[in-house]
Write a protein that holds these residues in place. Sequence first.
Motif, PDB file in Angstrom:
ATOM      1  N   GLU A 119       0.808  -1.219   0.000  1.00  0.00           N
ATOM      2  CA  GLU A 119       0.000   0.000   0.000  1.00  0.00           C
ATOM      3  C   GLU A 119       0.843   1.273   0.000  1.00  0.00           C
ATOM      4  OE1 GLU A 119      -0.753   0.228   4.831  1.00  0.00           O
ATOM      5  OE2 GLU A 119      -2.329  -0.526   3.522  1.00  0.00           O
ATOM      6  N   LEU A 120       2.147   1.137   0.234  1.00  0.00           N
ATOM      7  CA  LEU A 120       3.032   2.302   0.205  1.00  0.00           C
ATOM      8  C   LEU A 120       3.609   2.552  -1.191  1.00  0.00           C
ATOM      9  CD1 LEU A 120       5.031   1.756   3.535  1.00  0.00           C
ATOM     10  CD2 LEU A 120       3.095   3.287   3.140  1.00  0.00           C
ATOM     11  N   ALA A 121       3.196   1.755  -2.171  1.00  0.00           N
ATOM     12  CA  ALA A 121       3.780   1.841  -3.510  1.00  0.00           C
ATOM     13  C   ALA A 121       3.614   3.225  -4.125  1.00  0.00           C
ATOM     14  CB  ALA A 121       3.164   0.776  -4.413  1.00  0.00           C
ATOM     15  N   GLN A 122       2.423   3.807  -4.014  1.00  0.00           N
ATOM     16  CA  GLN A 122       2.222   5.120  -4.628  1.00  0.00           C
ATOM     17  C   GLN A 122       3.055   6.185  -3.932  1.00  0.00           C
ATOM     18  OE1 GLN A 122      -1.499   6.161  -6.234  1.00  0.00           O
ATOM     19  NE2 GLN A 122      -1.352   8.325  -5.701  1.00  0.00           N
ATOM     20  N   SER A 123       3.157   6.097  -2.607  1.00  0.00           N
ATOM     21  CA  SER A 123       3.985   7.059  -1.874  1.00  0.00           C
ATOM     22  C   SER A 123       5.439   6.959  -2.308  1.00  0.00           C
ATOM     23  CB  SER A 123       3.861   6.823  -0.371  1.00  0.00           C
ATOM     24  OG  SER A 123       4.726   7.683   0.338  1.00  0.00           O
ATOM     25  N   ASP A 124       5.938   5.736  -2.440  1.00  0.00           N
ATOM     26  CA  ASP A 124       7.316   5.547  -2.909  1.00  0.00           C
ATOM     27  C   ASP A 124       7.479   6.091  -4.320  1.00  0.00           C
ATOM     28  OD1 ASP A 124       8.124   4.387  -0.566  1.00  0.00           O
ATOM     29  OD2 ASP A 124       8.895   2.552  -1.475  1.00  0.00           O
ATOM     30  N   ALA A 125       6.492   5.848  -5.171  1.00  0.00           N
ATOM     31  CA  ALA A 125       6.557   6.336  -6.546  1.00  0.00           C
ATOM     32  C   ALA A 125       6.614   7.861  -6.575  1.00  0.00           C
ATOM     33  CB  ALA A 125       5.361   5.828  -7.333  1.00  0.00           C
ATOM     34  N   GLU A 126       5.796   8.494  -5.745  1.00  0.00           N
ATOM     35  CA  GLU A 126       5.815   9.957  -5.666  1.00  0.00           C
ATOM     36  C   GLU A 126       7.180  10.464  -5.222  1.00  0.00           C
ATOM     37  OE1 GLU A 126       1.113  10.637  -4.435  1.00  0.00           O
ATOM     38  OE2 GLU A 126       2.678  10.625  -2.910  1.00  0.00           O
ATOM     39  N   LEU A 127       7.758   9.816  -4.211  1.00  0.00           N
ATOM     40  CA  LEU A 127       9.064  10.240  -3.706  1.00  0.00           C
ATOM     41  C   LEU A 127      10.150  10.093  -4.769  1.00  0.00           C
ATOM     42  CD1 LEU A 127       8.903   8.702  -0.123  1.00  0.00           C
ATOM     43  CD2 LEU A 127       9.023  11.136  -0.682  1.00  0.00           C
ATOM     44  N   ILE A 128      10.090   9.012  -5.531  1.00  0.00           N
ATOM     45  CA  ILE A 128      11.081   8.786  -6.589  1.00  0.00           C
ATOM     46  C   ILE A 128      10.971   9.860  -7.668  1.00  0.00           C
ATOM     47  CG2 ILE A 128      11.722   7.235  -8.480  1.00  0.00           C
ATOM     48  CD1 ILE A 128      11.045   4.893  -6.594  1.00  0.00           C
ATOM     49  N   ILE A 129       9.754  10.182  -8.061  1.00  0.00           N
ATOM     50  CA  ILE A 129       9.562  11.222  -9.076  1.00  0.00           C
ATOM     51  C   ILE A 129      10.002  12.581  -8.539  1.00  0.00           C
ATOM     52  CG2 ILE A 129       7.829  12.469 -10.429  1.00  0.00           C
ATOM     53  CD1 ILE A 129       6.241   9.825 -10.570  1.00  0.00           C
ATOM     54  N   GLU A 130       9.582  12.891  -7.332  1.00  0.00           N
ATOM     55  CA  GLU A 130       9.957  14.162  -6.699  1.00  0.00           C
ATOM     56  C   GLU A 130      11.470  14.318  -6.663  1.00  0.00           C
ATOM     57  OE1 GLU A 130       9.305  16.403  -2.357  1.00  0.00           O
ATOM     58  OE2 GLU A 130       8.657  14.341  -2.672  1.00  0.00           O
ATOM     59  N   TYR A 131      12.164  13.264  -6.244  1.00  0.00           N
ATOM     60  CA  TYR A 131      13.635  13.309  -6.134  1.00  0.00           C
ATOM     61  C   TYR A 131      14.288  13.378  -7.518  1.00  0.00           C
ATOM     62  CZ  TYR A 131      18.364  11.414  -5.528  1.00  0.00           C
ATOM     63  OH  TYR A 131      19.726  11.192  -5.584  1.00  0.00           O
ATOM     64  N   SER A 132      13.861  12.523  -8.423  1.00  0.00           N
ATOM     65  CA  SER A 132      14.527  12.419  -9.733  1.00  0.00           C
ATOM     66  C   SER A 132      14.316  13.643 -10.602  1.00  0.00           C
ATOM     67  CB  SER A 132      14.022  11.166 -10.461  1.00  0.00           C
ATOM     68  OG  SER A 132      14.290   9.995  -9.710  1.00  0.00           O
ATOM     69  N   LEU A 133      13.137  14.248 -10.489  1.00  0.00           N
ATOM     70  CA  LEU A 133      12.839  15.434 -11.301  1.00  0.00           C
ATOM     71  C   LEU A 133      13.127  16.734 -10.560  1.00  0.00           C
ATOM     72  CD1 LEU A 133       9.480  14.419 -13.032  1.00  0.00           C
ATOM     73  CD2 LEU A 133      11.833  13.947 -13.730  1.00  0.00           C
ATOM     74  N   ASN A 134      13.434  16.609  -9.260  1.00  0.00           N
ATOM     75  CA  ASN A 134      13.712  17.782  -8.423  1.00  0.00           C
ATOM     76  C   ASN A 134      12.560  18.777  -8.467  1.00  0.00           C
ATOM     77  OD1 ASN A 134      15.226  19.367  -6.648  1.00  0.00           O
ATOM     78  ND2 ASN A 134      16.226  20.480  -8.303  1.00  0.00           N
ATOM     79  N   ILE A 135      11.369  18.247  -8.184  1.00  0.00           N
ATOM     80  CA  ILE A 135      10.176  19.087  -8.176  1.00  0.00           C
ATOM     81  C   ILE A 135       9.411  18.862  -6.871  1.00  0.00           C
ATOM     82  CG2 ILE A 135       9.926  19.114 -10.686  1.00  0.00           C
ATOM     83  CD1 ILE A 135       7.737  16.955 -10.372  1.00  0.00           C
ATOM     84  N   PRO A 136       8.615  19.846  -6.433  1.00  0.00           N
ATOM     85  CA  PRO A 136       7.733  19.618  -5.276  1.00  0.00           C
ATOM     86  C   PRO A 136       6.715  18.538  -5.619  1.00  0.00           C
ATOM     87  CG  PRO A 136       7.883  21.946  -5.838  1.00  0.00           C
ATOM     88  CD  PRO A 136       8.502  21.198  -6.962  1.00  0.00           C
ATOM     89  N   ARG A 137       6.314  17.749  -4.611  1.00  0.00           N
ATOM     90  CA  ARG A 137       5.398  16.636  -4.894  1.00  0.00           C
ATOM     91  C   ARG A 137       4.078  17.118  -5.502  1.00  0.00           C
ATOM     92  NH1 ARG A 137       4.403  11.874  -0.574  1.00  0.00           N
ATOM     93  NH2 ARG A 137       6.582  12.425  -0.233  1.00  0.00           N
ATOM     94  N   ILE A 138       3.623  18.311  -5.123  1.00  0.00           N
ATOM     95  CA  ILE A 138       2.350  18.798  -5.630  1.00  0.00           C
ATOM     96  C   ILE A 138       2.349  18.904  -7.153  1.00  0.00           C
ATOM     97  CG2 ILE A 138       3.017  21.229  -5.371  1.00  0.00           C
ATOM     98  CD1 ILE A 138      -0.495  19.701  -4.892  1.00  0.00           C
ATOM     99  N   LYS A 139       3.538  19.140  -7.750  1.00  0.00           N
ATOM    100  CA  LYS A 139       3.606  19.299  -9.202  1.00  0.00           C
ATOM    101  C   LYS A 139       3.391  17.977  -9.938  1.00  0.00           C
ATOM    102  CE  LYS A 139       6.234  23.550  -9.829  1.00  0.00           C
ATOM    103  NZ  LYS A 139       7.330  24.194 -10.574  1.00  0.00           N
ATOM    104  N   ILE A 140       3.517  16.867  -9.229  1.00  0.00           N
ATOM    105  CA  ILE A 140       3.216  15.581  -9.854  1.00  0.00           C
ATOM    106  C   ILE A 140       1.758  15.562 -10.314  1.00  0.00           C
ATOM    107  CG2 ILE A 140       3.013  13.084  -9.420  1.00  0.00           C
ATOM    108  CD1 ILE A 140       5.319  13.378  -7.423  1.00  0.00           C
ATOM    109  N   TYR A 141       0.914  16.303  -9.599  1.00  0.00           N
ATOM    110  CA  TYR A 141      -0.511  16.320  -9.911  1.00  0.00           C
ATOM    111  C   TYR A 141      -0.929  17.581 -10.665  1.00  0.00           C
ATOM    112  CZ  TYR A 141      -0.465  12.354  -6.796  1.00  0.00           C
ATOM    113  OH  TYR A 141      -0.168  11.132  -6.226  1.00  0.00           O
ATOM    114  N   THR A 142      -0.287  18.710 -10.359  1.00  0.00           N
ATOM    115  CA  THR A 142      -0.655  19.937 -11.070  1.00  0.00           C
ATOM    116  C   THR A 142      -0.044  20.001 -12.468  1.00  0.00           C
ATOM    117  OG1 THR A 142       1.200  21.162 -10.091  1.00  0.00           O
ATOM    118  CG2 THR A 142      -0.904  21.219  -8.919  1.00  0.00           C
ATOM    119  N   GLU A 143       1.009  19.203 -12.697  1.00  0.00           N
ATOM    120  CA  GLU A 143       1.636  19.155 -14.028  1.00  0.00           C
ATOM    121  C   GLU A 143       1.638  17.713 -14.534  1.00  0.00           C
ATOM    122  OE1 GLU A 143       5.464  21.014 -13.888  1.00  0.00           O
ATOM    123  OE2 GLU A 143       4.689  22.889 -13.045  1.00  0.00           O
TER     124      GLU A 143
END
Length: 277
Positions: A20-44
């Motif tokens: 159940e933590l898979a999506q949270s881990d996915a968000e963290l990986i994207i946030e770190y790799s793209l160097n963006i705030p997590r909110i931008k995963i959804y707003t962009e």
Amino acid sequence: MTVAELLRKLSKELTPLTGELAQSDAELIIEYSLNIPRIKIYTESTRIITNDELSRIESVLKRRLESEPLQYIFGKAYFYDREFIVNRDVLIPRPDTETLIETILNDEKGKKDAFFVDIGTGSGIIPTILTANNPLWNAIAIDISIDALKTASKNVSNRVKLLCADMLGAFKSTKKFDFIVSNPPYISSSQMNTLDKSVYNYEPHSALFGGDDGLRFYREISSKSPSYIKDGGRIYLEIGYDLGESVPQILRDDGWRNIIVIKDLAGRDRVVKAVYL
């Protein structure tokens, strides 16, 4: 591939490992790799991922799928409202240790200029937080691992002095510390074999293994600390959930008094405190 598509892909691939933590881990990986705030995963979410970005993400994902903790991959961990540098030379800070810190802050709040020692400091989180919350407190942070101390040096303030030593052996027997704190290794031989792969394969065994019964370091700290603590000074020890009877007995046998076991938020035995009179 868009950000939204990438999030779904990573979540699906991580589910067998983290559930159940898979999506949270996915968000963290994207946030770190793209160097963006997590909110931008959804707003962009319709943003297109470049080949270079995808390559970075796949590199992180590969390591995570091999059970490497994200904290080691990212080189940092969040604990008690701040960020700490971590790597495979030190344990990853865990919420359990917040009980230890809160206990000390509550019990010692009347001491404006306390001087204390942290035995087995690792990344230095305990003395860093304690001194940050008490501007006149000073500490010595001990660890036998020079590599752990190199990591701690990136986290501690100038009011925390680092010392490479085996327990308290580097000090003369002078009663100078107001209190002593330690989160020592406490995993027993039988428990080592049951640890999750993310712990067993990546975290330093020297910071985990506490001897055949998990009590080796408690015995040494309990027996030797009275020579270094002021009369009436306290000792604070983080313990494994199953050590709520054995550690107090060790302290009792060595002359410690007013021994109290404190539970964590999950209701498990987590901290033992005592006074040397």
